[in-house]
Design an enzyme around this catalytic site. Structure first.
Site, PDB file in Angstrom:
ATOM      1  N   ASP A 140      19.448  40.412  37.051  1.00  0.00           N
ATOM      2  CA  ASP A 140      18.486  39.991  36.659  1.00  0.00           C
ATOM      3  C   ASP A 140      17.182  41.350  37.393  1.00  0.00           C
ATOM      4  OD1 ASP A 140      16.449  39.984  34.006  1.00  0.00           O
ATOM      5  OD2 ASP A 140      15.549  40.451  34.863  1.00  0.00           O
ATOM      6  N   GLU A 169      25.998  41.339  19.286  1.00  0.00           N
ATOM      7  CA  GLU A 169      26.130  39.491  19.339  1.00  0.00           C
ATOM      8  C   GLU A 169      25.947  38.844  17.551  1.00  0.00           C
ATOM      9  OE1 GLU A 169      22.936  38.367  19.010  1.00  0.00           O
ATOM     10  OE2 GLU A 169      21.988  40.082  19.171  1.00  0.00           O
ATOM     11  N   LEU A 179      23.930  36.360  17.075  1.00  0.00           N
ATOM     12  CA  LEU A 179      22.929  34.409  17.405  1.00  0.00           C
ATOM     13  C   LEU A 179      21.781  34.722  16.340  1.00  0.00           C
ATOM     14  CD1 LEU A 179      23.607  35.035  21.679  1.00  0.00           C
ATOM     15  CD2 LEU A 179      24.503  34.036  19.951  1.00  0.00           C
ATOM     16  N   CYS A 231      15.266  40.844  15.800  1.00  0.00           N
ATOM     17  CA  CYS A 231      16.356  41.709  15.096  1.00  0.00           C
ATOM     18  C   CYS A 231      16.413  42.701  13.248  1.00  0.00           C
ATOM     19  CB  CYS A 231      17.867  40.800  15.294  1.00  0.00           C
ATOM     20  SG  CYS A 231      17.985  39.980  16.369  1.00  0.00           S
ATOM     21  N   LYS A 247      14.309  45.350  13.710  1.00  0.00           N
ATOM     22  CA  LYS A 247      14.519  46.745  14.505  1.00  0.00           C
ATOM     23  C   LYS A 247      15.773  47.438  14.088  1.00  0.00           C
ATOM     24  CE  LYS A 247      16.323  45.704  18.456  1.00  0.00           C
ATOM     25  NZ  LYS A 247      17.324  46.400  18.872  1.00  0.00           N
ATOM     26  N   ARG A 294       7.907  38.264  18.358  1.00  0.00           N
ATOM     27  CA  ARG A 294       8.044  39.827  17.703  1.00  0.00           C
ATOM     28  C   ARG A 294       8.156  39.480  16.505  1.00  0.00           C
ATOM     29  NH1 ARG A 294      12.990  40.362  22.034  1.00  0.00           N
ATOM     30  NH2 ARG A 294      13.246  38.440  21.177  1.00  0.00           N
TER      31      ARG A 294
END
Length: 434
Positions: free
Chosen positions: A40, A156, A158, A265, A268, A333
């Site tokens: 990162d 993904e 998840l 998710c 978006k 979010r």
């Protein structure tokens, strides 16, 4: 936890990005026995991870990370190139936030690619887990200017609060590539998992991710619309969803009425898919209306409070239980809880809030005060609105809650409580579709 780290001849893997997807992916791949380095560019985050501090809440992840670090299967570094220079497989787990027009901002994604490009070993595979627009993998392969580096799209799936189980017990593994050979190499990384593997084109893999989340968003919107119809007609949404959920073509998952959908998710990916359709000249009316109807449902949820405690009332103190977009996470979010409270705040309601994983006031709310005690939160309130389905709430003394409120109004947007029981305590109870 899941037990001892699995053994075997494994691959050297770099994971670029130590966010939610990157950290979960890296830890689970290390658990499967691979040698994983997570990189990162946030030095503070890397140092915290080295010290064993997980930057977000995900059940079981701190224990799993600790286990695989102790086994020396997982380590952390600053800088993507430092992770990729010794790896064969490179997982891109970078944020692709939505722009105001619904399209994806790929700046972080492109920065990550540019940082590792010069250090990629011959025959490396770059595996994309970031949610990107259709056509990104093909474009990326064309701009690499290296025929010895290959791109595989591996979206993904998840769900926050269940991420480890979702990774280690997946419903499917999707691999998109321009060569089956490249997909098969990546498939071997998952050889210890028991799941169907779909090998497709880049484009199909990229579209699968967006389609899955958009479909689930539409399913939730449909249930919320039926819940509103139940309120009008006197039907009970729980009976309706159980009744239709028995049909194997429909199923019982994602059938709970709520204040609206949100999270990192669904909003978006739904807006991104709608924007993609528009860019190809396709009128995706069904998805566009799904997004619009969710906003209207958030309005309706706020109006449930406003009907019990009118905007011109001299007492407008609202207690809110739950701030995260769902239980089992600390993610705020696009939280429907926050969106509902924004609407109440705009009408000058005084808001005190409690959430098990949120301990400070929110920048998204100008005046709402976050408390660390659910009982303190409701003291003197004119209404209590339950916005997240934390199981902890059912363990609270609701008789004491009703007694401490100025007006015992309960708006249960997640149908956590039993109407009859709450009314016997003395609450005026308003649920969702019941």
């Amino acid at each position: 936890m899941q037990g001892e780290v699995l053994e075997g001849t494994m691959a050297k893997i770099a994971v670029i990005g130590a966010g939610y997807v990157g950290l979960t992916t890296g830890a689970c791949l290390a658990y499967l026995g691979h040698d994983v380095v997570i990189a990162d560019n946030n030095d503070d985050r890397v140092e915290s991870l080295k010290a064993g501090v997980i930057p977000f809440f995900e059940p079981g992840l701190d224990e799993l990370v600790s286990d695989v670090v102790k086994s020396k299967k997982l380590s952390f570094v600053s800088g993507a190139s430092n992770a990729s220079k010794n790896a064969e497989f490179h997982f891109l787990c970078l944020p692709t936030p939505a722009r105001t027009d619904g399209s994806s901002d790929l700046s972080y994604f492109e920065e990550g690619i540019n940082e590792i490009l010069s250090v990629l070993q011959p025959n490396s595979i770059v595996i994309n887990k970031s949610t990107v627009p259709l056509g990104t993998a093909k474009r990326l392969q064309g701009t690499l200017e290296r025929t010895d580096v290959h791109i595989v799209s591996n979206p993904e799936f998840l769900s926050e609060g269940n991420a480890i189980r979702d990774f280690l017990e997946p419903s499917r593994i999707v691999l998109g590539a321009n060569s089956r050979e490249h997909s098969e190499r990546v498939a071997k990384l998952y050889s210890k998992l028991n799941a169907p593997i779909l090998m497709s084109s880049w484009e199909s893999a990229e579209l699968i991710k967006h389609t899955a989340n958009a479909f689930l968003a539409m399913k939730l919107t449909f249930v919320n619309e039926i819940a509103t119809l139940c309120e009008i007609t006197g039907a009970n949404i729980k009976d309706v969803t159980v009744g239709i959920g028995y049909d194997p073509r429909i199923g019982s998952d994602y059938m709970n009425a709520g204040p609206g959908w949100g999270g990192s998710c669904f909003p978006k990916d739904s807006t991104s898919l709608a924007q993609l359709a528009r860019s190809f000249g396709f009128d995706f009316t069904l998805l566009e209306h799904t997004i619009d109807l969710n906003q209207k449902h958030l309005d309706r949820t706020a109006q449930k409070v406003q009907r019990l405690v009118p905007t011109d009332s001299p007492h407008k103190k609202v207690a809110a239980w739950g701030l995260t977009f769902k239980a089992g996470t600390d993610d705020l979010r696009y939280s429907p809880a926050v969106e509902v409270l924004k609407r109440l705040e705009a009408d000058d309601y005084e808001i005190l809030a409690f959430d098990p994983t949120v301990k400070q006031n929110l920048t998204q709310l100008a005046s709402a005060v976050v408390t660390d005690d659910p009982y303190e939160c409701v003291n003197g309130a004119d209404a209590l609105i339950v916005l997240t389905e934390w199981k902890d709430f059912k363990l609270l003394d609701m008789k004491a809650v009703a007694k401490s409120m100025r007006n015992a109004n309960l708006i249960d947007t997640r149908n956590v409580f039993n109407r009859i029981e709450m009314e016997e305590i003395g609450f005026t109870y308003i649920g969702m579709g019941i």
